[in-house]
Enzyme design. Structure first.
Site, PDB file in Angstrom:
ATOM      1  N   THR A 177       0.852  -3.050   8.507  1.00  0.00           N
ATOM      2  CA  THR A 177      -0.381  -2.354   8.108  1.00  0.00           C
ATOM      3  C   THR A 177      -1.415  -2.471   9.216  1.00  0.00           C
ATOM      4  OG1 THR A 177      -2.207  -2.229   6.519  1.00  0.00           O
ATOM      5  CG2 THR A 177      -1.140  -4.384   6.743  1.00  0.00           C
ATOM      6  N   HIS A 192      -1.602   1.477  -4.041  1.00  0.00           N
ATOM      7  CA  HIS A 192      -2.041   2.866  -3.842  1.00  0.00           C
ATOM      8  C   HIS A 192      -1.223   3.854  -4.658  1.00  0.00           C
ATOM      9  CE1 HIS A 192      -4.117   1.763   0.253  1.00  0.00           C
ATOM     10  NE2 HIS A 192      -4.766   1.314  -0.811  1.00  0.00           N
ATOM     11  N   GLN A 242       0.848  -1.199   0.000  1.00  0.00           N
ATOM     12  CA  GLN A 242       0.000   0.000   0.000  1.00  0.00           C
ATOM     13  C   GLN A 242       0.885   1.250   0.000  1.00  0.00           C
ATOM     14  OE1 GLN A 242      -3.401  -0.657   3.076  1.00  0.00           O
ATOM     15  NE2 GLN A 242      -1.844  -2.194   3.495  1.00  0.00           N
ATOM     16  N   GLU A 246       1.917  -3.949  16.992  1.00  0.00           N
ATOM     17  CA  GLU A 246       0.591  -3.855  17.626  1.00  0.00           C
ATOM     18  C   GLU A 246      -0.353  -4.885  17.013  1.00  0.00           C
ATOM     19  OE1 GLU A 246       0.184  -1.683  19.986  1.00  0.00           O
ATOM     20  OE2 GLU A 246       2.069  -0.585  19.623  1.00  0.00           O
ATOM     21  N   CYS A 266      -2.992  13.808 -15.055  1.00  0.00           N
ATOM     22  CA  CYS A 266      -3.855  14.983 -14.921  1.00  0.00           C
ATOM     23  C   CYS A 266      -5.212  14.584 -14.372  1.00  0.00           C
ATOM     24  CB  CYS A 266      -3.944  15.764 -16.228  1.00  0.00           C
ATOM     25  SG  CYS A 266      -4.944  15.007 -17.504  1.00  0.00           S
TER      26      CYS A 266
HETATM   27  C1  BJW Z   1       4.982  -1.180  12.271  1.00  0.00           C
HETATM   28  C2  BJW Z   1       6.114  -0.548  12.685  1.00  0.00           C
HETATM   29  C3  BJW Z   1       7.299  -1.213  12.439  1.00  0.00           C
HETATM   30  C4  BJW Z   1       4.502   0.741  13.202  1.00  0.00           C
HETATM   31  N1  BJW Z   1       7.287  -2.391  11.817  1.00  0.00           N
HETATM   32  N2  BJW Z   1       4.982  -2.355  11.664  1.00  0.00           N
HETATM   33  C5  BJW Z   1     -16.314   1.769   5.621  1.00  0.00           C
HETATM   34  C6  BJW Z   1     -16.034   0.429   5.561  1.00  0.00           C
HETATM   35  C7  BJW Z   1     -15.179  -0.081   4.594  1.00  0.00           C
HETATM   36  C8  BJW Z   1     -14.587   0.753   3.669  1.00  0.00           C
HETATM   37  C9  BJW Z   1     -14.869   2.106   3.728  1.00  0.00           C
HETATM   38  C10 BJW Z   1     -15.727   2.602   4.683  1.00  0.00           C
HETATM   39  N3  BJW Z   1     -15.788   3.950   4.511  1.00  0.00           N
HETATM   40  C11 BJW Z   1     -14.999   4.300   3.468  1.00  0.00           C
HETATM   41  C12 BJW Z   1     -14.434   3.169   2.968  1.00  0.00           C
HETATM   42  C13 BJW Z   1     -13.507   3.078   1.844  1.00  0.00           C
HETATM   43  C14 BJW Z   1     -12.106   3.546   2.181  1.00  0.00           C
HETATM   44  C15 BJW Z   1     -11.651   2.921   3.490  1.00  0.00           C
HETATM   45  O1  BJW Z   1     -11.205   1.799   3.567  1.00  0.00           O
HETATM   46  N4  BJW Z   1     -11.757   3.683   4.575  1.00  0.00           N
HETATM   47  C16 BJW Z   1     -11.428   3.173   5.902  1.00  0.00           C
HETATM   48  C17 BJW Z   1     -10.373   4.081   6.541  1.00  0.00           C
HETATM   49  C18 BJW Z   1     -12.690   3.089   6.690  1.00  0.00           C
HETATM   50  N5  BJW Z   1     -11.262   3.065   1.095  1.00  0.00           N
HETATM   51  C19 BJW Z   1     -11.140   3.774  -0.030  1.00  0.00           C
HETATM   52  O2  BJW Z   1     -11.674   4.861  -0.177  1.00  0.00           O
HETATM   53  C20 BJW Z   1     -10.344   3.127  -1.132  1.00  0.00           C
HETATM   54  N6  BJW Z   1     -11.089   3.134  -2.323  1.00  0.00           N
HETATM   55  C21 BJW Z   1     -12.278   2.511  -2.427  1.00  0.00           C
HETATM   56  O3  BJW Z   1     -12.776   1.882  -1.534  1.00  0.00           O
HETATM   57  O4  BJW Z   1     -12.834   2.667  -3.666  1.00  0.00           O
HETATM   58  C22 BJW Z   1     -14.146   2.158  -3.895  1.00  0.00           C
HETATM   59  C23 BJW Z   1     -14.495   2.546  -5.311  1.00  0.00           C
HETATM   60  C24 BJW Z   1     -14.758   1.552  -6.243  1.00  0.00           C
HETATM   61  C25 BJW Z   1     -15.083   1.911  -7.549  1.00  0.00           C
HETATM   62  C26 BJW Z   1     -15.134   3.264  -7.900  1.00  0.00           C
HETATM   63  C27 BJW Z   1     -14.833   4.246  -6.983  1.00  0.00           C
HETATM   64  C28 BJW Z   1     -14.515   3.895  -5.667  1.00  0.00           C
HETATM   65  C29 BJW Z   1      -9.072   3.929  -1.405  1.00  0.00           C
HETATM   66  C30 BJW Z   1      -8.145   3.929  -0.223  1.00  0.00           C
HETATM   67  C31 BJW Z   1      -6.954   4.833  -0.517  1.00  0.00           C
HETATM   68  C32 BJW Z   1      -6.061   5.002   0.683  1.00  0.00           C
HETATM   69  N7  BJW Z   1      -5.128   6.066   0.438  1.00  0.00           N
HETATM   70  C33 BJW Z   1      -4.112   6.341   1.415  1.00  0.00           C
HETATM   71  C34 BJW Z   1      -3.348   7.621   1.017  1.00  0.00           C
HETATM   72  C35 BJW Z   1      -2.403   7.320  -0.146  1.00  0.00           C
HETATM   73  C36 BJW Z   1      -1.648   8.533  -0.569  1.00  0.00           C
HETATM   74  C37 BJW Z   1      -0.777   9.160   0.499  1.00  0.00           C
HETATM   75  O5  BJW Z   1       0.144   8.532   1.037  1.00  0.00           O
HETATM   76  O6  BJW Z   1      -0.992  10.317   0.808  1.00  0.00           O
HETATM   77  O7  BJW Z   1      -3.237   5.216   1.519  1.00  0.00           O
HETATM   78  S1  BJW Z   1      -4.751   6.514   3.091  1.00  0.00           S
HETATM   79  C38 BJW Z   1      -3.412   5.675   3.874  1.00  0.00           C
HETATM   80  O8  BJW Z   1      -3.901   4.459   4.477  1.00  0.00           O
HETATM   81  C39 BJW Z   1      -2.459   5.249   2.736  1.00  0.00           C
HETATM   82  C40 BJW Z   1      -2.083   3.863   3.179  1.00  0.00           C
HETATM   83  O9  BJW Z   1      -1.603   3.114   2.086  1.00  0.00           O
HETATM   84  C41 BJW Z   1      -3.354   3.324   3.779  1.00  0.00           C
HETATM   85  C42 BJW Z   1      -3.159   2.161   4.716  1.00  0.00           C
HETATM   86  O10 BJW Z   1      -2.427   2.549   5.825  1.00  0.00           O
HETATM   87  P1  BJW Z   1      -1.354   1.544   6.441  1.00  0.00           P
HETATM   88  O11 BJW Z   1      -0.272   1.298   5.469  1.00  0.00           O
HETATM   89  O12 BJW Z   1      -2.039   0.375   7.002  1.00  0.00           O
HETATM   90  O13 BJW Z   1      -0.721   2.469   7.577  1.00  0.00           O
HETATM   91  P2  BJW Z   1      -1.274   2.738   9.067  1.00  0.00           P
HETATM   92  O14 BJW Z   1      -0.633   3.976   9.548  1.00  0.00           O
HETATM   93  O15 BJW Z   1      -2.747   2.664   9.120  1.00  0.00           O
HETATM   94  O16 BJW Z   1      -0.720   1.488   9.913  1.00  0.00           O
HETATM   95  C43 BJW Z   1       0.671   1.323  10.140  1.00  0.00           C
HETATM   96  C44 BJW Z   1       0.873   0.017  10.882  1.00  0.00           C
HETATM   97  O17 BJW Z   1       2.271  -0.176  11.021  1.00  0.00           O
HETATM   98  C45 BJW Z   1       0.263  -0.005  12.291  1.00  0.00           C
HETATM   99  O18 BJW Z   1      -0.448  -1.221  12.473  1.00  0.00           O
HETATM  100  C46 BJW Z   1       1.495   0.027  13.201  1.00  0.00           C
HETATM  101  O19 BJW Z   1       1.308  -0.704  14.412  1.00  0.00           O
HETATM  102  C47 BJW Z   1       2.515  -0.663  12.337  1.00  0.00           C
HETATM  103  N8  BJW Z   1       3.899  -0.336  12.630  1.00  0.00           N
HETATM  104  N9  BJW Z   1       5.752   0.660  13.312  1.00  0.00           N
HETATM  105  C48 BJW Z   1       6.083  -2.910  11.453  1.00  0.00           C
HETATM  106  N10 BJW Z   1       8.485  -0.654  12.846  1.00  0.00           N
END
Ligand code: BJW
Length: 256
Positions: free
Chosen positions: A194, A126, A108, A221, A134
């Site tokens: 994640t 992602h 991701q 965690e 664009c």
């Molecule tokens: C360690 C560590 C160490 C610390 N070693 N580990 C309700 C239910 C279900 C879904 C939804 C809902 N409401 C809305 C949605 C949809 C939404 C979603 O899931 N939202 C939830 C938050 C509720 N999803 C979307 O909108 C996605 N699109 C979609 O669903 O489209 C549908 C569609 C279909 C057809 C047409 C149109 C639409 C898109 C999601 C895009 C996410 N984008 C981001 C930003 C990217 C750009 C940027 O960087 O600015 O992506 S958000 C952010 O979160 C980023 C990440 O890739 C993503 C995931 O985060 P990640 O990687 O898990 O990081 P953290 O911080 O959450 O966790 C870090 C972990 O590391 C923790 O567990 C720590 O403990 C651990 N850690 N140190 C190992 N040393």
């Protein structure tokens, strides 16, 4: 001082899974890059979403409301990432490639550090902070300079934006389809760093498990994946994954 509490026997168990696996997926998130100095999103205090508003900065609506704000935030992050280096967790994932016939990284992360470390097959679910297209017509753009105060325009007149997936946007369908297909056919999923909260990536470990894959989680965690996991290796990936590599090397050495 060691920060992990993964037991030796759990690490050996995961090494045994790897020694027997034919198709492995590493599903990674922001935590794998934390030891490279890159903030995660949801960690309390240090996470990006503790300090910035995702609705303003990581949605298409936020971009349209204030294009210069969003542009400058991504420009700043792109600049920071330019100097970032992979950490031992990224390198351990590269090392695992030589032990299994087929290993892919489904990430991701938009930081490109898996590729920088040397992983050869990386699916960027992602997108990438180094690419642009664009807003209106998705025309690709290259060689976008740093330091601009607002988004430059495409030849068609539309504003450029980073090629990352914002909330509410669909993931690139070809990549998502590949991730689903790989999960349905893998023996082992290793879920690293994640929170398992963002869909659709969060569903991949569950899909893999439904199709018979073993699931291992590496994280300091617990997350929604922890209960599903056959083995939970608690700790930072930069510490835990090199121990897994050493344990597989031991098995391979004993076999030789
Ligand atoms: C360690 C560590 C160490 C610390 N070693 N580990 C309700 C239910 C279900 C879904 C939804 C809902 N409401 C809305 C949605 C949809 C939404 C979603 O899931 N939202 C939830 C938050 C509720 N999803 C979307 O909108 C996605 N699109 C979609 O669903 O489209 C549908 C569609 C279909 C057809 C047409 C149109 C639409 C898109 C999601 C895009 C996410 N984008 C981001 C930003 C990217 C750009 C940027 O960087 O600015 O992506 S958000 C952010 O979160 C980023 C990440 O890739 C993503 C995931 O985060 P990640 O990687 O898990 O990081 P953290 O911080 O959450 O966790 C870090 C972990 O590391 C923790 O567990 C720590 O403990 C651990 N850690 N140190 C190992 N040393």
């Amino acid at each position: 001082m060691s920060e992990h509490s993964a037991s030796k026997s759990d690490i050996e168990k995961v090494a045994q899974f790897l020694a027997e696996a034919k198709r492995v997926i590493i599903l990674s998130g922001a935590g794998v890059s934390k030891e490279s100095g890159i903030p995660t999103f949801r960690d309390a205090q240090t996470g990006l979403w503790a300090n910035f508003n995702p609705e303003e900065l990581a949605t298409p609506e936020g971009f349209l409301k204030d294009p210069p704000l969003v542009w400058k935030w991504y420009d700043h992050r792109r600049k920071l990432l330019e100097d970032a280096q992979p950490n031992p967790g990224h390198y351990a994932i590269v090392a695992l490639e030589k032990f299994v016939p087929h290993l892919i990284v489904v990430t991701q992360n938009i930081d490109g550090l898996h590729q920088k470390a040397g992983s050869t097959d990386v699916v960027e679910l992602h997108g990438s902070i180094r690419k642009f297209f664009c807003f209106d017509n998705a025309h690709d753009a290259k060689d976008v300079p740093y330091g601009l105060e607002e988004p430059p325009l495409c030849w068609c007149g539309s504003q450029l934006r980073p090629a990352v997936v914002w909330f509410g946007e669909a993931l690139p369908s070809r990549l998502l389809m590949r991730a689903y297909a790989e999960c349905e056919n893998s023996d082992l999923l290793i879920v690293v760093g994640t929170s398992g909260l963002v869909q659709p990536a969060a569903s991949l470990p569950f899909l893999g498990a439904q199709h018979g894959a073993k699931v291992v989680e590496v994280n300091p965690e617990e997350t929604p994946v922890t209960d599903l996991a056959d083995v939970f290796l608690k700790g930072p990936s930069g510490e835990v994954l090199p121990l897994v590599v050493a344990a597989v090397e031991k098995i391979r050495g004993a076999e030789a």
